[in-house]
Design a protein around this motif. Structure first.
Motif, mmCIF file in Angstrom:
data_model
loop_
_atom_site.group_PDB
_atom_site.id
_atom_site.type_symbol
_atom_site.label_atom_id
_atom_site.label_comp_id
_atom_site.label_asym_id
_atom_site.label_seq_id
_atom_site.Cartn_x
_atom_site.Cartn_y
_atom_site.Cartn_z
ATOM 1 N N ASN A 51 0.851 -1.187 0.000
ATOM 2 C CA ASN A 51 0.000 0.000 0.000
ATOM 3 C C ASN A 51 0.882 1.230 0.000
ATOM 4 O OD1 ASN A 51 -1.776 2.079 0.405
ATOM 5 N ND2 ASN A 51 -3.024 0.954 1.887
ATOM 6 N N SER A 53 -0.379 4.205 -1.315
ATOM 7 C CA SER A 53 -1.254 5.327 -1.674
ATOM 8 C C SER A 53 -1.065 6.488 -0.711
ATOM 9 C CB SER A 53 -2.720 4.879 -1.672
ATOM 10 O OG SER A 53 -3.085 4.411 -0.385
ATOM 11 N N LYS A 277 -18.286 6.433 -1.231
ATOM 12 C CA LYS A 277 -16.905 6.037 -1.495
ATOM 13 C C LYS A 277 -16.631 4.640 -0.944
ATOM 14 C CE LYS A 277 -15.163 10.773 -1.526
ATOM 15 N NZ LYS A 277 -14.222 11.749 -0.911
ATOM 16 N N ALA A 278 -15.441 4.140 -1.258
ATOM 17 C CA ALA A 278 -15.033 2.813 -0.781
ATOM 18 C C ALA A 278 -13.723 2.946 -0.024
ATOM 19 C CB ALA A 278 -14.856 1.854 -1.958
ATOM 20 N N THR A 280 -9.989 1.987 0.950
ATOM 21 C CA THR A 280 -8.866 1.520 0.123
ATOM 22 C C THR A 280 -8.032 0.477 0.842
ATOM 23 O OG1 THR A 280 -7.502 3.349 0.929
ATOM 24 C CG2 THR A 280 -8.723 3.712 -1.114
ATOM 25 N N GLU A 281 -8.322 0.252 2.112
ATOM 26 C CA GLU A 281 -7.560 -0.714 2.902
ATOM 27 C C GLU A 281 -8.512 -1.566 3.723
ATOM 28 O OE1 GLU A 281 -6.372 2.616 4.578
ATOM 29 O OE2 GLU A 281 -4.982 3.191 3.003
ATOM 30 N N TYR A 284 -12.745 -4.577 3.829
ATOM 31 C CA TYR A 284 -13.831 -4.071 2.988
ATOM 32 C C TYR A 284 -13.323 -3.148 1.891
ATOM 33 C CZ TYR A 284 -16.574 -5.978 6.803
ATOM 34 O OH TYR A 284 -17.117 -6.827 7.738
ATOM 35 N N ALA A 285 -12.048 -3.245 1.576
ATOM 36 C CA ALA A 285 -11.467 -2.407 0.521
ATOM 37 C C ALA A 285 -12.211 -2.617 -0.791
ATOM 38 C CB ALA A 285 -9.980 -2.737 0.347
ATOM 39 N N SER A 286 -12.491 -1.515 -1.483
ATOM 40 C CA SER A 286 -13.154 -1.503 -2.790
ATOM 41 C C SER A 286 -14.621 -1.893 -2.739
ATOM 42 C CB SER A 286 -12.417 -2.424 -3.778
ATOM 43 O OG SER A 286 -11.057 -2.027 -3.890
ATOM 44 N N THR A 287 -15.208 -2.003 -1.537
ATOM 45 C CA THR A 287 -16.635 -2.287 -1.421
ATOM 46 C C THR A 287 -17.365 -0.951 -1.376
ATOM 47 O OG1 THR A 287 -16.096 -4.259 -0.127
ATOM 48 C CG2 THR A 287 -18.394 -3.552 -0.138
ATOM 49 N N SER A 288 -17.758 -0.451 -2.530
ATOM 50 C CA SER A 288 -18.329 0.886 -2.630
ATOM 51 C C SER A 288 -19.610 1.004 -1.817
ATOM 52 C CB SER A 288 -18.625 1.210 -4.093
ATOM 53 O OG SER A 288 -19.204 2.485 -4.210
ATOM 54 N N ASN A 292 -16.980 3.267 5.134
ATOM 55 C CA ASN A 292 -16.326 4.508 4.718
ATOM 56 C C ASN A 292 -16.412 5.615 5.769
ATOM 57 O OD1 ASN A 292 -19.103 5.106 4.303
ATOM 58 N ND2 ASN A 292 -18.925 4.509 2.146
#
Length: 885
Positions: A51, A53, A277-278, A280-281, A284-288, A292
């Motif tokens: 990671n 980011s 939003k979702a 990024t870590e 639940y990462a990327s679960t829009s 959040n």
């Protein structure tokens, strides 16, 4: 014992081997799965392998031996700064770190956790159209006027609010945070929590008599505990975020720890405005649309996170959702916040204060444990979103009146339970209830950052029906990291993740029940907890209610609660209170599940009632006041005398005048007239308001007016010439009122003195168009003379204009210094040709210019006499002589 020792020795050897490569700059540890797992468990998600980011050159490091860590850092982090202690215990800030240093820190035997540094906090929206009816705050103020938070203190952590606002008058406690610049956001949040309602009734906060102070959100960690104790803060509002973060870190741990150190302090957080939003870590990462929350501090267990609903009761699309990284339910409740979760959190902070106030009044001034306040708020919440509980609305929409009633009616218990033991609380359910609801909350021991599950001490809640030997488990949600699973309906199950558990029973049979709380797994042997319960009727009015106000002649949104949704319809009826007339049908086919309907009510001032007819049952609101909001205006300020006036309210029997007292608006006088005059020397205050009255009942109070800030002098609001330069003399006069005037005259300055030109007829008019039929060419000056019925005489400011007949021309200044501009006035404002001739008749300049006043430059002209000629488009020629010095 031998096997445990062997596993420990093996792991230590692996880490030592990995560390030797890492310190040499080789990422060999990344190829050893067990070592990678251990390292990642000690790192905040943004710092873990793969990671990148987030890039941080400073880190917060939690250690178990400060001296040993500092010695280690000197040897292995030579380029980094010396570790500096922070406000968090055993946590140091290390600056100048590189990406490679992160893994070194995680492998250090003295480091327990590595977290990101302070991030920049941002307010989560501004105040827009607050509506306290949605959360039954107006009902609380009406039915429990003595529960208002006096003697309690709320801290608003963000930027400072405006301490000079009259809604905080004499209730602000000093704080170093006030040294910064105030912001509208902070002022709005403070108003929602504790505004006095001095500006207007809409500016009255939930806990409107509580004290306030400020705290700086540049430090995301909890404030100093001793300072909070010194200021006697019992609720702190946090309406800000730092971007989506979903893990249990150093800040989460610190807030949970402080909740145990100060067991009567409740921290209330906005969930965030990143609901679309979702993460990024984390799992639940990327679960829009899920997981959040905007800040790891909001993932703490012993605090309260609040989402937002709109005026229709729907969860706002931008309101941040759960679950937390370990599957816990966040936010716990929602509240009205049309502009975002900032507003919603502030409303709930105010509700927390009034719950504390209700408890204090029952317990000799003692404050309740924060877990009881939290339980009361959650238990009273009206179910929103998916049935029972969900990750968007939590346990529902906060209900200020219901939370306070639970305390006033003593529907709660605070006690403790031991490991393996069960505490029982008996309750008797009356007949005809729509639902029974029970909520259990405990303040859990702070967790360890980086662990898979934050919960330390685990309690279990069960409700049993004594006669039928039936039992009900709490509601729980799926924690599987897939959108379909996270949206799945709640189901009953044992809960081993949350320190909040709730059981509901729809349409319960009357009789005896037992609340059972069991110590399932307790690290310390005992755990304190609080339980709150309520019996909900099938229908309950939320607005209006007895003694509330509805605005006359306007469309109003009526609200109610139906705990069990059935799809049923009803009929809404209206009548004037005390009337022998039958009930009038306002609307048929009202959808009860919508819990709101808009209706238009008569334009009058009267006492009235509403009722909802559901089959054979009727539910009445009680008598409420229907009244307009009066437009209060300043009539005049003449010398020492001030006069206010307002329009007549149809049906009103009298009017109550209010004045701003030491802290709050106070009744000053009653009158049957629509005018109130007084001498400034009588009252020191400059802020006033008014409300209509019927049968000694008060209607809605007007906006408060400060007469020193109104554009009204002694009767005259405006007196101005229609045009500054004109061939016709027209003047516009506007007065605030003709009340108390005996006569009014237009005067003109003639030979240096003002003389009466003409009387001005008095009546109901306040706007006048005045004209001078015999003006002199050039400058004319006027004023208005006003004579009161008491014989006093007052004058307006003098105003003047240039009267310009066809032959008129004026040049000024004259004489003028060579090089300065000349101004020329004629009766034509169209494009004119301007000629300048010297004294022997030679043309030296020519201009084309429009406007009633023309401006030309004389730069380059020598001193002497000149002639100015102006030719209009119609052929009219005017001329004048000018001297240049």
């Amino acid at each position: 014992m031998r096997k445990s020792y062997t596993r420990f020795t093996f792991l230590y050897s692996v880490l030592a081997f990995a560390c030797s490569f890492c310190l040499a700059g080789q990422p060999a540890w990344a190829q050893i799965p067990s070592a990678r797992t251990v390292v990642n468990s000690k790192l905040a998600p943004a710092l873990r392998t793969g990671n990148r980011s987030h890039v941080h050159t400073a880190l917060r490091v939690q250690v178990k031996d400060a001296a040993a860590f500092k010695k280690w850092a000197t040897q292995y982090l030579p380029a980094a700064s010396d570790p500096v202690s922070t406000t968090l215990p055993a946590v140091y800030l290390v600056k100048g770190v590189t990406a490679g240093d992160v893994q070194k820190l995680a492998l250090c035997p003295w480091v327990t956790y590595v977290d990101v540094p302070n991030r920049r906090a941002q307010e989560e929206s501004y105040l827009q159209n607050a509506d306290f009816r949605v959360n039954r705050v107006t009902a609380l103020h009406s039915l429990f006027p003595d529960i208002h938070g006096k003697g309690l203190t709320v801290s608003v952590k963000e930027q400072p609010f405006d301490t000079t606002d009259i809604d905080f008058k004499a209730r602000v406690k000093s704080s170093a945070a006030f040294q910064k610049t105030v912001t509208p956001h902070a002022t709005a949040m403070a108003t929602l929590v504790a505004g006095a309602g001095n500006t207007a009734e809409a500016s009255r906060g939930v806990a409107w008599q509580s004290s306030l102070t400020s705290s700086d959100f540049t430090n995301l960690a909890p404030d100093d505990t001793e300072e909070l104790k010194r200021q006697q803060v019992s609720v702190q509002n946090h309406s800000y975020g730092v971007g989506v973060e979903n893990y249990y870190g150093l800040e989460s741990q610190a807030y949970d720890r402080q909740s145990l150190q100060m067991p009567t302090l409740l921290h209330v957080f906005s969930s965030g405005n990143s609901g679309n939003k979702a993460a990024t870590e984390g799992p639940y990462a990327s679960t829009s649309g899920f997981a959040n929350l905007t800040g790891q501090f909001k993932v703490s267990k012993n605090t309260l996170s609040v989402g937002a609903i709109d005026t229709s009761g729907q969860v706002s699309i931008l309101s941040s959702r759960g679950p937390t990284y370990d599957g816990r339910i966040k936010p716990e409740v929602v509240a009205f916040g049309e502009a975002g979760t900032s507003e919603a959190a502030s409303v709930v902070s105010g509700i927390a204060l009034v719950v504390q106030d209700a408890y204090r009044k029952q317990n000799n001034g003692a404050l309740p444990p924060s877990e009881l306040v939290k339980a009361a708020i959650i238990n009273a919440a009206d179910d929103k979103g998916a049935p029972q509980v969900d990750y968007a609305a939590g346990f529902g929409n906060a209900d200020a009146l219901g939370a306070v009633q639970a305390i006033v009616e003593r529907r709660y218990a605070s006690t403790q339970v031991s490991q393996g033991a069960t505490q029982s609380i008996r309750l008797t359910v009356p007949k005809g209830m729509g639902q029974v609801k029970v909520t259990l909350v405990w303040s859990d021991k702070e967790g360890t950052p980086g662990t898979d599950k934050a919960l330390v001490n685990d309690l279990d809640l069960v409700i049993k029906e004594t006669a039928a030997n039936r039992q009900w488990l709490p509601w729980g949600l799926s924690v599987y990291a897939h959108k379909d699973s996270l949206q799945a309906p709640a189901r009953r199950k044992a809960d081993h993740l949350n320190n909040v558990e709730q059981v509901t029973i729809a349409q319960p049979a009357a009789g005896e029940y037992e609340i059972q709380v069991t110590g399932y797994q307790l690290e310390g042997g005992q755990q304190s907890f609080s339980v709150v319960y309520e019996y909900e009727k099938a229908f309950t009015w939320a607005y209006p209610f007895k003694d509330s106000h509805l605005e006359a002649g306007q469309t109003s949104r009526l609200r109610w609660f139906t705990p069990v949704k059935s799809g049923a319809t009803a009929t809404l009826e209206f009548r004037y209170a005390g009337s022998a007339e039958p009930w009038q049908t306002l609307k048929e086919g009202v959808m009860l599940d919508q819990e709101a309907v808009d209706v238009a009510l008569p334009d009058t001032t009267a006492l009235a009632e509403l009722r909802m007819v559901i089959g054979a049952a009727t539910y009445e609101t009680g008598t409420f006041m229907l009244s307009p909001m009066l437009a209060l205006q300043v009539g005049y300020q003449c010398g020492d005398e001030v006069m206010f006036f307002w329009p007549s309210a149809p049906g009103a029997e009298a009017y109550q005048v209010y004045v701003l007292g030491n802290q709050f608006m106070e009744p000053l006088a009653q009158t049957r007239d629509t005018v109130f005059a007084f001498r400034k020397s009588q009252y020191q205050a400059v802020q006033y308001a008014v409300a209509p009255m019927v049968q000694v009942k008060l209607g809605a109070r007007s906006f408060t007016k400060d007469y020193t800030l109104q554009p009204v002098g002694c009767y005259v609001t405006s007196f101005l010439p229609k045009y500054f330069v004109s061939d016709t003399v027209l003047l516009d006069l506007q007065i605030s009122t003709s009340y108390g005037l005996a006569a009014m005259y237009l005067e003109k300055r003639i030979d240096g003195e003002f003389k009466v030109m003409q009387p001005i007829a008095l009546g109901s008019k306040t706007d006048f168009a005045l004209q001078d039929l015999a003006p002199a060419a050039g400058w004319n000056e006027y004023r208005v003379k006003l004579v009161t019925q008491s014989g006093a005489t007052f004058y307006s400011q003098a105003e003047g204009l240039f009267y310009t007949p066809d032959s008129f021309i004026q040049v000024y200044p004259n004489p003028v210094l060579a090089g300065q501009d000349l101004q020329i006035i004629t009766n034509s404002s169209d494009i004119n040709t301007i000629f300048i001739y010297d004294q022997v008749g030679r043309l030296v300049r020519e201009y084309a210019q429009d406007g009633a006043i023309k401006v030309i430059e004389t730069k380059g002209l020598r001193p002497g006499a000149y002639f100015i000629k102006v030719l209009s488009p119609s052929g009219n020629l005017t001329q004048a002589k000018v001297i240049l010095l």
